[in-house]
Each structure stands twice: as C-alpha cells, then as structure tokens.
Design an enzyme around this catalytic site. Sequence first.
Site, PDB file in Angstrom:
ATOM      1  N   ASP A  67       0.834  -1.203   0.000  1.00  0.00           N
ATOM      2  CA  ASP A  67       0.000   0.000   0.000  1.00  0.00           C
ATOM      3  C   ASP A  67       0.871   1.256   0.000  1.00  0.00           C
ATOM      4  OD1 ASP A  67      -1.890   2.113   0.760  1.00  0.00           O
ATOM      5  OD2 ASP A  67      -3.238   0.468   1.250  1.00  0.00           O
ATOM      6  N   ARG A 185     -15.794   3.848   2.655  1.00  0.00           N
ATOM      7  CA  ARG A 185     -14.799   2.913   3.170  1.00  0.00           C
ATOM      8  C   ARG A 185     -14.723   2.891   4.695  1.00  0.00           C
ATOM      9  NH1 ARG A 185      -8.894   5.218   1.630  1.00  0.00           N
ATOM     10  NH2 ARG A 185      -8.304   3.810   3.328  1.00  0.00           N
ATOM     11  N   ASP A 343       2.099   2.881   3.274  1.00  0.00           N
ATOM     12  CA  ASP A 343       1.261   4.061   3.066  1.00  0.00           C
ATOM     13  C   ASP A 343       1.064   4.854   4.354  1.00  0.00           C
ATOM     14  OD1 ASP A 343      -1.162   5.526   1.621  1.00  0.00           O
ATOM     15  OD2 ASP A 343      -1.958   4.710   3.492  1.00  0.00           O
ATOM     16  N   LYS A 344       0.732   4.174   5.414  1.00  0.00           N
ATOM     17  CA  LYS A 344       0.385   4.874   6.660  1.00  0.00           C
ATOM     18  C   LYS A 344       1.591   5.635   7.211  1.00  0.00           C
ATOM     19  CE  LYS A 344      -3.070   1.316   7.596  1.00  0.00           C
ATOM     20  NZ  LYS A 344      -4.166   2.066   6.968  1.00  0.00           N
ATOM     21  N   ASP A 385      -1.156   0.087  -4.703  1.00  0.00           N
ATOM     22  CA  ASP A 385      -2.461   0.652  -5.040  1.00  0.00           C
ATOM     23  C   ASP A 385      -2.339   2.068  -5.609  1.00  0.00           C
ATOM     24  OD1 ASP A 385      -1.561   1.560  -2.605  1.00  0.00           O
ATOM     25  OD2 ASP A 385      -3.449   1.265  -1.551  1.00  0.00           O
TER      26      ASP A 385
END
Length: 555
Positions: A67, A185, A343-344, A385
């Site tokens: 991600d 989401r 990602d985070k 993604d």
Amino acid sequence: MSERTTRSRFLLPAAIVAAAAILLPSAAIAAIDDNAGAVRNKDDRTNAIKAQIKPSNAKNVILLIGDGMGDSEITIARNYAYGAAGRLPGIDALPLTGQYTTYSLYKDGVNKGKPDYVPDSAATGSAWATGTKTYDNAVSVDIDGVPQQTILEIAKANGFKTGNVSTAEIQDATPAVQVAHVDARSCYGPDSTTCGDDALTAGGLGSISEQLIGTRADVTLGGGSASFTQTAKAGPWQGKTLFDQAAARGYQLVDTAAELAAVKKADQSKPVLGLFTPGNFPTRYAPTVATVGGANTAVTCTENPDRLENALSLSSLTTKAISLLKTNTKKGFFLQVEGASIDKQDHAANACGQIGETIDFDDAVKTALDFAKKDGNTLVLVTADHAHSSQIVDSTPPTSLSSAVTTVDGTVMKISYGTAAAGGSQQHTGSQLRIAGFGPGAANVVGLTDQTDTFFTMSRALHLDRDTKDLSYKARVTLSKSTVDGGAKMTITAKNFLGDRQLAASQAKEAIGVADAINGSATFSITAPEKPGVYTVSVTGAHSGKTVKVSYRVR
C-alpha cells in the site's frame, strides 16, 4: 583515387579496431562489461525472459499489494537495506515487469465519470478487485453505487479456496475491496455512522465487517478486532456481537500466534478468522520524526519494541495462509496479501516506518515467490495501489519536512516529504506504478496497463466463469418427507447454489430463515402446519436470485 581505394582507406581502421577487440585479454573485456560494478545484467537475458513467459493457465494466484509503495518507496527501502547496487530479494526478483495507471473517477457533478488523477486505496483496490473504475472512498461499487463482484467472490463461486491477509485492520480499504460492497470505506462495523443506506438497519448489505463474515473467505488474517466486538443492530444476528456471530456461523477464531499455529485446516465448513490487534499492526521499525531541516542529521532505524512476534509477521502469515489454502482443494486458491503501513507511515512522514514496512512486505513477496517456484503452477503478482509522496533528494529542503538515514552503503540518504506541513497527512500522488509477475499469465503485466487489467489477468489465469449467477442454475431443493402429519418436523436441503453465499427459505410469505451456503449447500428446519393441505417451500439464492420450490402434503 579510385572508389575502391577510398573505401579501403575507411574500412581498414575499422577492421583494425575489430581485430584489436578480438585480441583483447579476457580480463580487459570483463572490466569493460563490469563498468565499475554498476551493471545489473552482465549477460543477454533474452532466452531467460522467454522461458518466463507461460500461458495463462494457473492453479493458484497470489496478489501482493504494498500500500502506497511507489517507485520512490521501493528505492528508499532498497538503498537503506541492500545498497544502491543491491536488490530486494522479493520485489526485485520477479522476472516480468510493467507499469500501470491508477486514476479513479469523479462520482458526480459536471465531471462525473471523468478521471480523478490522484486516487485513494478504496478506488484503486476496487479496480483490481472488480475490473471496474470507481470513485475515491468506494469499496467495490461503481460510481452509481452498484455492487461489483470481486475476484475473491468469483473465485470462491468457481470452487477455489480464498484468503485475505493484511497488516492493517481487516476492514481497511485494501482488504475490504475483496469481501464487501459499501459506498463509504469507513463503514467498518454496525456502530459506524457513515454506513448510510448500506447499514442493515436501512436494508443494506451491512458494514464491511458484517459482509466479511458472509463472504466467508477460507482464511482471513490481520488486525481490526475492535469492530468485531460491536453488536449487530438488525438482521438474523441482531443483538449478537460480530465475534459471536462468526463463531455461530462456524468460524475458527484465533487471536494469538499459538492459536494460529494450532489451526491445521481451513475450509468453508470451518473458515479461519485471525484478528491479532484491535487496530493496525505495529510497525517493524520505531518511528522517526521528519522536520523542516531534519535531513541535516542522519539516523539509523531501530527495531520497534511493540512489534508483534515473528510468527505474526506478514511473511509468517503469508506462509500460514498458503499452507491452509493449498491443501484439500480440487481447483486451487486465490490469496491477497497486503503490506498496509508503507502508506500509513508515508502519510506520517515517517521514513524509518515506511522503510521497515517495505522490507517486511518484501519478505512476504519472497515467501510467495519461493512457494510459486516450487509449485510450478502459481501466478504471483506484486504491485501497489497508488503512489506516494516521499522523495530522495540531494540536499535538505529549506521549507518541507525531511529526514535522513545512513544506509548500508555507509552514506546518507535524504528523504523529503513536501505535500503537507508538520502534523498533517502527506498526500498520495498520481504516478503510474510498477507491477511485476511470475508464473502462468505473468506476461500480461508487461508494458503499460491499467489497474483494472489486473482483474482480468487474474481471472483469465484461473479460467474463472464470471457469470456466477449461472453457477446456481442446477440448484435443487429436497424435503426429508413429502407427506407428514400436522406439526411434524422436517428438514429442507438445498444443493448446487454454487453462485450464492447465503440462501433464504420461506413458506408462503413467511420467512423460515437465512443460512450460509457451504459449497452451495444449506439446510433448514421447519414445522409443518396443523391444517391438512399442500404447502410449498421456496429457497432463494441471495446473489443469483435463483428460486427453487418444492411442495409437501399435510395429512
């Protein structure tokens, strides 16, 4: 001077150079080829690449998603752990590589249906999961909110075993796109206020967690146990927590490494739901704080003391998922694995955090690739993604946040985060992404594709029948008795509803109940009316809409 003489004067020096090259010592040629150690491909790889191109005829597919893992994030992790001239053992080992575009679509307004160049994880995940572009925030629905079947749901209907693994909350966008269909989401559980008309109380399909239980993947591993402590507010399981509901529906519930290790079998009768943290998994490396001017001081990443034990690393979970999915299956399996916090930590401008998560993800890729090489009939795809905002820079930026780390090369790498101020969330970017493959059908990733193409690459490799409604066309229903006394107990048996995950039974207009279709089958218990006569029972597939009726007589 004749034309022949003129040509000879020009050809002679060239011939001398060619001869000299032939007579050069082998060591000199090696020195030219080596180019100071920077050359990665020292031989012609044409035949090696040809050997990797295999027809789309796989038994298994493993899709691994990093991600937020753009080319910059890959390079940062490689430089740090293996050096600029090194290779990541997993990500860089896949032989066939391409790039894909990731844009999402605008949901409404004057730009409805037009490209939104910077996507989120929900829209991008929905693209490879369903083959359909959608808007940011949407989970496997199109821009009009219509549910789109996922590759996991389709594979399951076709008789394949399925798995879903993540280091995030299992309700997070990337794992959610395989098992749920919601407009927002953030609709994690029954208590989520954003579910809107997707909530069971509004007649919808339910929250992501509730739909996950119904989708019934054979193996589900990750974080997010907090949402499963919530209580269903409507439907057949109203008043029960989602954990209680899952247990009642046959799930094996585990929340420790020891309990997971004890699981030896996972199938539709006893699927595994392993949730090991209330939220996301802790990162591999302790965080670093990016500041304005922060790249002036280099650091070395250190282990996070809160990290889960190695038996719950992404690589270990991937190994366990594969071991459970590869056994007792006639057709094969589909497995999605996500390294979620690249990602985070990029959002948090945490250089060491994102580096550690990329390395963690790479370990999982190597695990999958090792299995595929040994198995010989598994397609492995590795991609991301969306791209993200970390950049390797030459000097400390005067205004943006930055960090610096000392790499395995012994030199300093400076990393800049320029899309948000301190305390803000760094933005995604709209760049195309690497996608790499190994195994049957992997050649379909070569060149420039779109994220949606990945859905078709996987479905073609497994030869899936995507018309899952038609898979229930041979459905049948039988009764334990055709003639009974009033008040007698009977059993309804439904079979071959292969395109359905749940079945609903009714008599006249009165509901009998809802049951999970285990490999297309379910049973219901009913009590015959006291009044003599002929009665009809109906069983309807929740997804195919197929209805089968059967009658019995009360004496």
